[in-house]
Design a protein around this motif. Structure first.
Motif, short mmCIF file in Angstrom:
data_model
loop_
_atom_site.label_atom_id
_atom_site.label_comp_id
_atom_site.label_asym_id
_atom_site.label_seq_id
_atom_site.Cartn_x
_atom_site.Cartn_y
_atom_site.Cartn_z
N ALA A 3 45.56 62.69 48.43
CA ALA A 3 44.48 62.31 49.33
C ALA A 3 44.94 61.33 50.41
CB ALA A 3 43.33 61.69 48.54
N GLY A 4 46.13 60.77 50.29
CA GLY A 4 46.67 59.88 51.31
C GLY A 4 46.36 58.41 51.07
N THR A 5 45.75 58.08 49.97
CA THR A 5 45.42 56.69 49.67
C THR A 5 46.59 56.06 48.92
OG1 THR A 5 43.11 57.30 49.46
CG2 THR A 5 43.76 55.17 48.57
N SER A 6 47.14 54.99 49.47
CA SER A 6 48.25 54.34 48.79
C SER A 6 47.72 53.48 47.64
CB SER A 6 49.04 53.47 49.76
OG SER A 6 48.29 52.35 50.15
N PHE A 7 48.59 53.22 46.69
CA PHE A 7 48.20 52.42 45.53
C PHE A 7 47.77 51.02 45.95
CE2 PHE A 7 49.34 49.46 42.10
CZ PHE A 7 48.49 49.94 41.11
N GLY A 8 48.49 50.44 46.92
CA GLY A 8 48.16 49.09 47.38
C GLY A 8 46.78 49.01 48.00
N SER A 9 46.43 50.00 48.83
CA SER A 9 45.10 49.96 49.45
C SER A 9 44.01 50.25 48.42
CB SER A 9 45.01 50.95 50.61
OG SER A 9 45.15 52.27 50.16
N LEU A 10 44.29 51.10 47.46
CA LEU A 10 43.33 51.37 46.39
C LEU A 10 43.08 50.12 45.57
CD1 LEU A 10 41.66 53.52 44.86
CD2 LEU A 10 43.68 53.90 43.46
N LEU A 11 44.15 49.40 45.26
CA LEU A 11 44.04 48.15 44.50
C LEU A 11 43.26 47.11 45.30
CD1 LEU A 11 44.87 46.76 41.88
CD2 LEU A 11 46.96 46.03 43.04
N ALA A 12 43.56 46.99 46.59
CA ALA A 12 42.85 46.03 47.43
C ALA A 12 41.36 46.35 47.52
CB ALA A 12 43.47 46.00 48.82
N ASP A 13 41.03 47.64 47.61
CA ASP A 13 39.62 48.05 47.66
C ASP A 13 38.90 47.67 46.37
OD1 ASP A 13 39.97 49.10 50.18
OD2 ASP A 13 40.12 51.19 49.48
N LYS A 14 39.56 47.87 45.24
CA LYS A 14 38.92 47.54 43.95
C LYS A 14 38.75 46.03 43.78
CE LYS A 14 38.37 51.70 42.83
NZ LYS A 14 37.01 52.26 42.84
N ILE A 15 39.71 45.25 44.26
CA ILE A 15 39.58 43.79 44.20
C ILE A 15 38.44 43.32 45.10
CG2 ILE A 15 40.73 41.59 44.72
CD1 ILE A 15 41.79 42.89 42.20
N GLU A 16 38.32 43.92 46.28
CA GLU A 16 37.21 43.57 47.18
C GLU A 16 35.88 43.95 46.54
OE1 GLU A 16 37.99 45.44 50.93
OE2 GLU A 16 39.69 44.13 51.35
N GLY A 17 35.84 45.09 45.82
CA GLY A 17 34.63 45.49 45.12
C GLY A 17 34.26 44.49 44.03
N LEU A 18 35.25 43.97 43.34
CA LEU A 18 35.00 42.95 42.32
C LEU A 18 34.46 41.68 42.96
CD1 LEU A 18 35.13 41.89 39.42
CD2 LEU A 18 37.54 41.33 39.83
N GLU A 19 35.01 41.30 44.10
CA GLU A 19 34.51 40.11 44.81
C GLU A 19 33.07 40.31 45.26
OE1 GLU A 19 37.14 39.11 48.00
OE2 GLU A 19 38.83 38.79 46.67
N ALA A 20 32.75 41.50 45.76
CA ALA A 20 31.37 41.79 46.18
C ALA A 20 30.42 41.74 44.99
CB ALA A 20 31.31 43.15 46.86
N MET A 21 30.88 42.27 43.85
CA MET A 21 30.07 42.24 42.64
C MET A 21 29.82 40.79 42.20
SD MET A 21 30.86 44.07 38.97
CE MET A 21 31.01 45.69 39.68
N ASN A 22 30.86 39.96 42.29
CA ASN A 22 30.74 38.55 41.93
C ASN A 22 29.78 37.83 42.88
OD1 ASN A 22 31.23 36.28 40.45
ND2 ASN A 22 33.17 35.80 41.44
N ASP A 23 29.87 38.12 44.18
CA ASP A 23 28.96 37.51 45.16
C ASP A 23 27.51 37.90 44.87
OD1 ASP A 23 31.12 36.34 46.40
OD2 ASP A 23 31.24 37.85 48.01
N ARG A 24 27.28 39.16 44.52
CA ARG A 24 25.92 39.62 44.22
C ARG A 24 25.38 38.89 42.99
NH1 ARG A 24 23.71 43.60 40.87
NH2 ARG A 24 21.67 44.31 41.58
N THR A 25 26.23 38.74 41.98
CA THR A 25 25.82 38.03 40.77
C THR A 25 25.49 36.57 41.09
OG1 THR A 25 27.17 39.48 39.41
CG2 THR A 25 26.50 37.40 38.42
N ASP A 26 26.30 35.95 41.94
CA ASP A 26 26.03 34.56 42.33
C ASP A 26 24.71 34.45 43.08
OD1 ASP A 26 28.40 33.76 41.17
OD2 ASP A 26 29.51 33.63 43.06
N ASP A 27 24.43 35.39 43.98
CA ASP A 27 23.16 35.38 44.71
C ASP A 27 21.98 35.54 43.77
OD1 ASP A 27 24.53 35.10 47.11
OD2 ASP A 27 24.41 37.24 47.63
N LEU A 28 22.12 36.44 42.80
CA LEU A 28 21.03 36.63 41.83
C LEU A 28 20.85 35.39 40.96
CD1 LEU A 28 21.62 40.34 40.76
CD2 LEU A 28 19.71 39.44 42.10
#
Length: 117
Positions: A43-68
């Motif tokens: 699909a053309g997605t490198s491992f590094g960018s996939l990992l960075a996307d998942k870490i950003e998703g974890l940060e967004a999840m943490n921010d949402r939990t903090d807001d709640l």
């Protein structure tokens, strides 16, 4: 002396290509022109960018939990179970991420201990 060829048994070809389907990327075939070559998937997605996307998703999840949590503390949250579910999801995702990191560090350490030659 000759070695007889391996014949397919009941339609099964002995060396069928690897087929893995996931929601992130689909990898089909063995290494080579149709398969994975180098650090990028089909699909053309490198491992590094996939990992960075998942870490950003974890940060967004943490921010949402903090807001709640802030909303629950101030009394603005209508359903407290929204915070409870978000906190549990964030905790489990963080634990999984840390476990994966630990395994990667452990594998790297083991590779570095491997003698060369």
């Amino acid at each position: 002396m000759s070695i007889p060829a391996i014949e397919p048994i009941g339609g099964f070809t002995p060396l069928q290509p690897l087929q893995i389907d996931s929601d992130v990327t689909a990898v089909r075939g063995a290494a080579g022109p149709q398969g994975v070559s180098g650090p990028q998937s089909v699909a053309g997605t490198s491992f590094g960018s996939l990992l960075a996307d998942k870490i950003e998703g974890l940060e967004a999840m943490n921010d949402r939990t903090d807001d709640l949590a802030v909303q629950a503390t101030t009394g603005d949250l209508q359903n407290i179970h929204d915070y409870t579910i978000a906190a549990a999801e964030t905790q489990m995702t963080t634990q999984l991420t840390v476990a994966m990191r630990n395994k990667a560090v452990e594998a790297f350490t083991e590779i570095m201990r491997t003698p060369i030659g």
